[in-house]
Write a protein that holds these residues in place. Structure first.
Motif, PDB file in Angstrom:
ATOM      1  N   MET A 117       0.829  -1.214   0.000  1.00 31.94           N
ATOM      2  CA  MET A 117       0.000   0.000   0.000  1.00 31.94           C
ATOM      3  C   MET A 117       0.863   1.264   0.000  1.00 31.94           C
ATOM      4  O   MET A 117       0.531   2.251  -0.667  1.00 31.94           O
ATOM      5  CB  MET A 117      -0.949   0.017   1.202  1.00 31.94           C
ATOM      6  N   ILE A 118       1.977   1.230   0.711  1.00 33.91           N
ATOM      7  CA  ILE A 118       2.898   2.371   0.689  1.00 33.91           C
ATOM      8  C   ILE A 118       3.473   2.544  -0.712  1.00 33.91           C
ATOM      9  O   ILE A 118       3.564   3.658  -1.229  1.00 33.91           O
ATOM     10  CB  ILE A 118       4.021   2.175   1.723  1.00 33.91           C
ATOM     11  N   ALA A 119       3.862   1.431  -1.336  1.00 37.04           N
ATOM     12  CA  ALA A 119       4.418   1.497  -2.690  1.00 37.04           C
ATOM     13  C   ALA A 119       3.393   2.060  -3.676  1.00 37.04           C
ATOM     14  O   ALA A 119       3.727   2.915  -4.507  1.00 37.04           O
ATOM     15  CB  ALA A 119       4.890   0.110  -3.130  1.00 37.04           C
ATOM     16  N   VAL A 120       2.158   1.609  -3.575  1.00 37.00           N
ATOM     17  CA  VAL A 120       1.111   2.095  -4.481  1.00 37.00           C
ATOM     18  C   VAL A 120       0.860   3.583  -4.254  1.00 37.00           C
ATOM     19  O   VAL A 120       0.772   4.359  -5.208  1.00 37.00           O
ATOM     20  CB  VAL A 120      -0.196   1.272  -4.285  1.00 37.00           C
ATOM     21  N   LEU A 121       0.757   4.001  -2.995  1.00 33.35           N
ATOM     22  CA  LEU A 121       0.500   5.403  -2.686  1.00 33.35           C
ATOM     23  C   LEU A 121       1.593   6.307  -3.246  1.00 33.35           C
ATOM     24  O   LEU A 121       1.305   7.287  -3.943  1.00 33.35           O
ATOM     25  CB  LEU A 121       0.392   5.606  -1.177  1.00 33.35           C
ATOM     26  N   PHE A 122       2.848   5.973  -2.987  1.00 35.89           N
ATOM     27  CA  PHE A 122       3.917   6.861  -3.436  1.00 35.89           C
ATOM     28  C   PHE A 122       4.179   6.758  -4.932  1.00 35.89           C
ATOM     29  O   PHE A 122       4.619   7.736  -5.545  1.00 35.89           O
ATOM     30  CB  PHE A 122       5.185   6.650  -2.607  1.00 35.89           C
ATOM     31  N   ALA A 123       3.897   5.624  -5.545  1.00 34.90           N
ATOM     32  CA  ALA A 123       3.983   5.544  -7.007  1.00 34.90           C
ATOM     33  C   ALA A 123       2.902   6.425  -7.631  1.00 34.90           C
ATOM     34  O   ALA A 123       3.153   7.120  -8.630  1.00 34.90           O
ATOM     35  CB  ALA A 123       3.829   4.097  -7.468  1.00 34.90           C
ATOM     36  N   LEU A 124       1.724   6.440  -7.029  1.00 35.50           N
ATOM     37  CA  LEU A 124       0.641   7.301  -7.516  1.00 35.50           C
ATOM     38  C   LEU A 124       0.991   8.775  -7.330  1.00 35.50           C
ATOM     39  O   LEU A 124       0.800   9.589  -8.243  1.00 35.50           O
ATOM     40  CB  LEU A 124      -0.649   6.958  -6.777  1.00 35.50           C
ATOM     41  N   LEU A 128       1.411  11.291 -10.528  1.00 36.17           N
ATOM     42  CA  LEU A 128       0.572  12.482 -10.654  1.00 36.17           C
ATOM     43  C   LEU A 128       1.380  13.778 -10.565  1.00 36.17           C
ATOM     44  O   LEU A 128       1.026  14.779 -11.176  1.00 36.17           O
ATOM     45  CB  LEU A 128      -0.528  12.468  -9.591  1.00 36.17           C
ATOM     46  N   SER A 129       2.461  13.749  -9.807  1.00 34.00           N
ATOM     47  CA  SER A 129       3.242  14.974  -9.659  1.00 34.00           C
ATOM     48  C   SER A 129       4.113  15.256 -10.887  1.00 34.00           C
ATOM     49  O   SER A 129       4.583  16.388 -11.053  1.00 34.00           O
ATOM     50  CB  SER A 129       4.099  14.914  -8.396  1.00 34.00           C
ATOM     51  N   ARG A 131       2.981  15.485 -13.852  1.00 30.77           N
ATOM     52  CA  ARG A 131       2.176  16.469 -14.602  1.00 30.77           C
ATOM     53  C   ARG A 131       2.355  17.870 -14.014  1.00 30.77           C
ATOM     54  O   ARG A 131       2.437  18.852 -14.747  1.00 30.77           O
ATOM     55  CB  ARG A 131       0.708  16.049 -14.575  1.00 30.77           C
ATOM     56  N   MET A 132       2.415  17.952 -12.688  1.00 29.68           N
ATOM     57  CA  MET A 132       2.615  19.249 -12.038  1.00 29.68           C
ATOM     58  C   MET A 132       3.970  19.842 -12.427  1.00 29.68           C
ATOM     59  O   MET A 132       4.068  21.035 -12.739  1.00 29.68           O
ATOM     60  CB  MET A 132       2.536  19.094 -10.516  1.00 29.68           C
ATOM     61  N   VAL A 133       4.995  19.017 -12.443  1.00 31.37           N
ATOM     62  CA  VAL A 133       6.327  19.493 -12.828  1.00 31.37           C
ATOM     63  C   VAL A 133       6.307  19.957 -14.281  1.00 31.37           C
ATOM     64  O   VAL A 133       6.868  21.013 -14.619  1.00 31.37           O
ATOM     65  CB  VAL A 133       7.391  18.391 -12.608  1.00 31.37           C
ATOM     66  N   TRP A 134       5.661  19.182 -15.131  1.00 30.58           N
ATOM     67  CA  TRP A 134       5.587  19.551 -16.543  1.00 30.58           C
ATOM     68  C   TRP A 134       4.862  20.886 -16.727  1.00 30.58           C
ATOM     69  O   TRP A 134       5.284  21.737 -17.502  1.00 30.58           O
ATOM     70  CB  TRP A 134       4.925  18.453 -17.357  1.00 30.58           C
ATOM     71  N   ASP A 135       3.757  21.066 -15.988  1.00 36.47           N
ATOM     72  CA  ASP A 135       3.025  22.333 -16.070  1.00 36.47           C
ATOM     73  C   ASP A 135       3.865  23.507 -15.560  1.00 36.47           C
ATOM     74  O   ASP A 135       3.845  24.592 -16.143  1.00 36.47           O
ATOM     75  CB  ASP A 135       1.713  22.253 -15.296  1.00 36.47           C
ATOM     76  N   TYR A 153      11.990  23.304  -7.770  1.00 37.01           N
ATOM     77  CA  TYR A 153      11.550  22.732  -6.499  1.00 37.01           C
ATOM     78  C   TYR A 153      10.643  21.521  -6.713  1.00 37.01           C
ATOM     79  O   TYR A 153      10.778  20.505  -6.049  1.00 37.01           O
ATOM     80  CB  TYR A 153      10.804  23.773  -5.667  1.00 37.01           C
ATOM     81  N   SER A 154       9.682  21.652  -7.628  1.00 38.95           N
ATOM     82  CA  SER A 154       8.668  20.603  -7.769  1.00 38.95           C
ATOM     83  C   SER A 154       9.201  19.325  -8.406  1.00 38.95           C
ATOM     84  O   SER A 154       8.605  18.267  -8.229  1.00 38.95           O
ATOM     85  CB  SER A 154       7.459  21.127  -8.554  1.00 38.95           C
ATOM     86  N   MET A 155      10.323  19.380  -9.100  1.00 33.17           N
ATOM     87  CA  MET A 155      10.843  18.175  -9.759  1.00 33.17           C
ATOM     88  C   MET A 155      11.288  17.109  -8.752  1.00 33.17           C
ATOM     89  O   MET A 155      11.376  15.933  -9.079  1.00 33.17           O
ATOM     90  CB  MET A 155      11.998  18.508 -10.692  1.00 33.17           C
ATOM     91  N   TRP A 156      11.552  17.524  -7.514  1.00 32.69           N
ATOM     92  CA  TRP A 156      12.023  16.567  -6.515  1.00 32.69           C
ATOM     93  C   TRP A 156      10.904  15.713  -5.943  1.00 32.69           C
ATOM     94  O   TRP A 156      11.172  14.628  -5.424  1.00 32.69           O
ATOM     95  CB  TRP A 156      12.766  17.299  -5.401  1.00 32.69           C
ATOM     96  N   LEU A 157       9.661  16.164  -6.028  1.00 31.97           N
ATOM     97  CA  LEU A 157       8.549  15.375  -5.496  1.00 31.97           C
ATOM     98  C   LEU A 157       8.405  14.028  -6.207  1.00 31.97           C
ATOM     99  O   LEU A 157       8.358  12.982  -5.544  1.00 31.97           O
ATOM    100  CB  LEU A 157       7.248  16.169  -5.537  1.00 31.97           C
ATOM    101  N   PRO A 158       8.347  13.970  -7.553  1.00 34.02           N
ATOM    102  CA  PRO A 158       8.245  12.644  -8.173  1.00 34.02           C
ATOM    103  C   PRO A 158       9.491  11.793  -7.964  1.00 34.02           C
ATOM    104  O   PRO A 158       9.391  10.569  -7.781  1.00 34.02           O
ATOM    105  CB  PRO A 158       8.005  12.934  -9.657  1.00 34.02           C
ATOM    106  N   ILE A 159      10.650  12.409  -7.938  1.00 40.31           N
ATOM    107  CA  ILE A 159      11.889  11.639  -7.753  1.00 40.31           C
ATOM    108  C   ILE A 159      11.893  10.954  -6.392  1.00 40.31           C
ATOM    109  O   ILE A 159      12.106   9.735  -6.285  1.00 40.31           O
ATOM    110  CB  ILE A 159      13.124  12.546  -7.922  1.00 40.31           C
TER     111      ILE A 159
END
Length: 193
Positions: A117-124, A128-129, A131-135, A153-159
């Motif tokens: 469940m942790i893996a699924v949550l953070f993969a999601l 999703l983030s 798209r935010m970085v791309w925007d 700043y936002s590029m680090w969230l998906p990483i």
């Protein structure tokens, strides 16, 4: 009321562990020292930035404008890196009444389910983030404080989110191999990683 002194030597953080006491961390393919050193570096940077800002405010009655923006970013990164370390060390939040009761097979399944469940949550979150970085990049968003590109700043969230998801997958695999479950999650002698 006083307590009697403990017998034997007292260990502190600088003392090496005696051979009869095992280390708390399980062996992992990717060293846990990555999160530990990142935590040290981030906290050191936060302390330096804050100290420099205090000195400047004290001596000049003004402050560095960039310190608040960097401090907020570093605190968010610190929370994410510490979350990764907590997942890798299996120290995340759980309801022990359920996770520590029942048969060994039930404990194993619950440990694997929690890690999944942790893996699924953070993969999601990571997916999703993106798209935010791309925007942020595409629309050339800038930060309100000092006008830096927001995607810096936002590029680090998906990483970091994908790193946490991978740590959770590794934990799920290790919990699948584990055969001895007790109330203490530290590995026992003879456990395979």
């Amino acid at each position: 009321m006083t307590t009697p002194p403990e017998s034997g030597p007292t260990l502190d953080a600088a003392s090496p562990l005696p051979s009869d006491i095992e280390a708390a961390d399980e062996p992992t393919k990717v060293p846990l020292a990555i999160e530990d050193w990142l935590t040290v570096l981030i906290m050191g940077a936060l302390a330096l930035i804050t100290f420099a800002n205090v000195l400047v405010r004290y001596f000049t009655d003004s402050s560095f404008a960039w310190t608040e923006e960097f401090s907020v970013f570093l605190m968010i990164m610190l929370a994410l890196v510490a979350g990764s370390a907590a997942v890798a060390r299996d120290r995340h939040i759980r309801i022990e009444y359920f996770s520590e009761s029942g048969s060994m097979a039930r404990k194993k399944r619950l440990a694997q389910f929690g890690a999944l469940m942790i893996a699924v949550l953070f993969a999601l979150i990571g997916a999703l983030s993106i798209r935010m970085v791309w925007d942020d990049f595409r629309f050339e968003e800038t930060t309100p404080g000092i006008g830096l590109p927001a995607w810096w700043y936002s590029m680090w969230l998906p990483i970091v989110s994908f790193a946490i998801a991978l740590r959770a997958v590794g934990l799920m695999i290790r919990r699948g191999r584990k055969t001895n479950y007790t109330s203490d999650d530290a590995p026992k002698k003879g456990d395979k990683p």
